[in-house]
Write a protein that holds these residues in place. Structure first.
Motif, short mmCIF file in Angstrom:
data_model
loop_
_atom_site.label_atom_id
_atom_site.label_comp_id
_atom_site.label_asym_id
_atom_site.label_seq_id
_atom_site.Cartn_x
_atom_site.Cartn_y
_atom_site.Cartn_z
N HIS A 230 26.15 39.45 31.27
CA HIS A 230 27.02 40.63 31.29
C HIS A 230 26.91 41.39 29.98
O HIS A 230 26.19 40.99 29.05
N TYR B 112 25.32 34.91 37.73
CA TYR B 112 25.97 36.21 37.88
C TYR B 112 25.32 37.21 36.93
O TYR B 112 25.05 36.89 35.76
N SER C 197 27.22 31.98 28.68
CA SER C 197 27.17 33.43 28.82
C SER C 197 25.92 33.98 28.16
O SER C 197 25.56 33.58 27.05
N SER D 1 32.87 44.30 43.96
CA SER D 1 33.98 43.85 43.12
C SER D 1 34.47 42.50 43.63
O SER D 1 34.81 42.38 44.81
N HIS E 159 36.73 37.84 38.78
CA HIS E 159 35.93 36.97 37.93
C HIS E 159 36.48 35.55 37.88
O HIS E 159 35.70 34.59 37.81
N VAL F 148 26.51 33.30 33.36
CA VAL F 148 26.92 34.68 33.61
C VAL F 148 26.21 35.60 32.63
O VAL F 148 26.18 35.35 31.42
N PHE G 91 33.32 33.25 38.63
CA PHE G 91 32.56 32.72 37.51
C PHE G 91 32.49 31.19 37.47
O PHE G 91 31.44 30.65 37.10
N ALA H 296 36.57 36.03 30.57
CA ALA H 296 36.46 35.39 31.88
C ALA H 296 35.30 34.41 31.93
O ALA H 296 35.39 33.33 32.50
N GLY H 297 34.16 34.79 31.32
CA GLY H 297 33.02 33.90 31.29
C GLY H 297 33.29 32.64 30.49
O GLY H 297 32.94 31.53 30.91
N THR I 251 35.39 40.63 30.29
CA THR I 251 34.35 39.85 30.96
C THR I 251 33.94 38.66 30.10
O THR I 251 33.68 37.56 30.61
#
Length: 423
Positions: free
Chosen positions: A316, A248, A333, A301, A304, A314, A308, A325-326, A322
């Motif tokens: 970001h 992602y 991440s 959109s 997540h 991921v 994820f 969420a990761g 975020t």
């Protein structure tokens, strides 16, 4: 998005438990509230148009964001228009409220809650309370400089927030609320002692400092749920099923200078690392309306929490939501911080051993991103640590912890006990 979605999660849970809830946020989030069936009240001006402006994109990309914001804040006409609009919207949003939980940086809510005499809690997704334990999350880029310097920089952070709003918050207190002025240096524990502070991140990611007062609670992440009836796009599901777990890449509401240049960089890094990718267009519009190569898929959109866990890593910007969420997804991440709290979260991810060294967005290159992707997707020790931390975070229920703490706080407040929620 990352600073509003957690409040939506809180609103949805409170509503399920029998409370009438009104969400107040920038106008951009009216549709999000409607998707979850939550009453909405707009606050201030739209955010998305600001974050797509070239001035803001340039300021963030060059590290001049705080200077630009300060210069804007010292423009008397701009400050007057902003705070008058905010005062009006705030008063409308709290009409009939029996309790208020507000984002810490929306300063007028503290004064309004004080006037109404209702239980109130400030909430935030990064620390804003001074401590010696770790660096400021707004000034200094997250660099550790020792306990004494940490405390001093935190004092500067508090003043940066307060002095921008001081005159107009005191004007609100005087003209509309009939309350005494707050001190020149801002409210201290004598004023804030009756207000709960909730920090919506996990103590497993950033432990609660011992030098914080007892009114401050670290609850765990306020995780988001997909809107009722949400179904993933069939073409996205097909892409996920057509090969190994992709990477992602998304920068949320952060502008990224030239969207075309950023897209080209990301695609080349994916190609060099031999990985497929899911690309979030975000508010910068990266990849919007452009046909992507077969190894990449673009989304505007997607929740997540659903996406994820299906990723191999991921990439970001390091926003609090975020990042949470990761980490909950249990995959490594790769953080490319822009500004404010993002460098701090990036350093926490590296310190926990669940992601490569952060790459500031202004220093991002094809080679550095490709190298980080290769490390995050092949380092088995890193992947194991990420999976273990994700399992621990998924066992937390930060939303319910926040509700339970707030209810207990409200019951202990004799002046507000009659009106406190107690379901």
């Amino acid at each position: 998005m990352g600073d509003t979605q957690p409040f939506v999660s809180l609103a949805v849970r409170l509503k399920r438990q029998g409370h009438d809830v009104r969400l107040a946020a920038r106008p951009d989030f009216a549709d999000l509230a409607a998707e979850h069936g939550v009453e909405f009240s707009p606050l201030g001006n739209p955010y998305k148009s600001l974050m797509r402006s070239q001035e803001v994109a340039s300021a963030i990309g060059s590290g001049r964001m705080l200077k630009m914001l300060f210069n804007q804040a010292t423009n008397a006409a701009q400050r007057k228009a902003f705070f008058e609009r905010l005062d009006t919207d705030t008063l409308r949003a709290v009409e009939g409220a029996e309790a208020i939980i507000y984002k810490s940086s929306w300063i007028p809510f503290f004064s309004v809650a004080q006037k109404l005499g209702v239980p109130a809690a400030a909430a935030m997704f990064m620390p804003l309370t001074r401590t010696r334990a770790f660096p400021s999350f707004l000034i200094g880029g997250g660099k550790e400089r020792g306990r004494l310097v940490n405390a001093s920089v935190w004092r500067m952070t508090e003043q940066l927030i307060w002095q921008v709003a001081r005159d107009f918050d005191n004007k609100l207190r005087r003209d509309l609320l009939d309350l005494p002025r707050l001190p020149f240096w801002g409210p201290d524990e004598r004023h804030l002692g009756g207000t709960l502070q909730l920090y919506a991140y996990s103590p497993a990611v950033l432990p609660r400092p011992a030098d914080w007062p007892g009114r401050i609670h670290v609850t765990g992440y306020w995780t988001a749920e997909p809107p009722p009836g949400w179904i993933p796009p069939p073409d996205l599901v097909a892409f996920l099923a057509s090969g190994p777990p992709p990477v992602y890449v998304g920068f949320g509401s952060m502008p990224s200078g030239s969207a075309a240049d950023t897209l080209a960089l990301v695609l080349r890094a994916l190609e060099m690392s031999g990985r497929r990718g899911i690309l979030l267009s975000g508010w910068a519009g990266i990849g919007e309306g452009i046909e992507l190569p077969g190894y990449a898929f673009g989304v505007a959109s997607v929740p997540h929490g659903w996406l994820f866990p299906q990723m191999s890593a991921v990439v970001h910007h390091g926003g609090a939501g975020t990042t949470g969420a990761g980490l909950r997804a249990g995959v490594p991440s790769i953080i490319t911080p822009f500004v404010a709290d993002q460098p701090n979260w990036a350093m926490r991810v590296e310190a926990l051993g669940v992601g490569p060294s952060p790459i500031p967005f202004k220093e991002l290159t094809v080679e550095r991103l490709a190298s980080a992707i290769r490390q995050a997707t092949s380092d088995q020790a890193m992947r194991r640590r990420a999976a273990e931390l994700g399992e621990r975070l998924r066992a937390e229920d930060g939303v319910q912890t926040a509700i339970d703490v707030f209810r207990a706080f409200a019951r202990r407040s004799p002046d507000t006990q009659r009106r406190a929620p107690d379901h």
